[in-house]
Design a protein around this motif. Structure first.
Motif: not given
Length: 75
Positions: A9, A11, A41, A43, A70, A72
């Motif tokens: 992932a 970020y 998303d 965090r 996050k 995408h």
């Protein structure tokens, strides 16, 4: 053979400043609440600086934060 879903992932980190006439906690909450309207998303919010702006004798509490969410890409 079943494919494995990638656990990698990415970020993104941005800086925001939340404000409130009542408290630093509310200033942070207001900043995150507003950011969540256009970012998904969320965090972590890391508070960097707390200060107070004096505007015509009134106090405006400000919380400067680094906010991660996050990434995408093009999905």
């Amino acid at each position: 053979m079943a494919s494995k879903k990638s656990t990698n992932a990415v970020y993104k980190l941005i800086e925001i400043v939340g404000t409130s006439p009542n408290s630093w906690a509310e200033a942070a909450k207001n900043g995150i609440k507003t950011a969540s309207k256009s970012l998904r998303d969320l965090r972590v919010a890391e508070v960097e600086t707390l200060d107070v702006k004096i505007d015509g004798g009134k106090l405006i509490y400000r919380a400067k934060m680094k906010l991660s969410f996050k990434y995408h890409g093009d999905d």
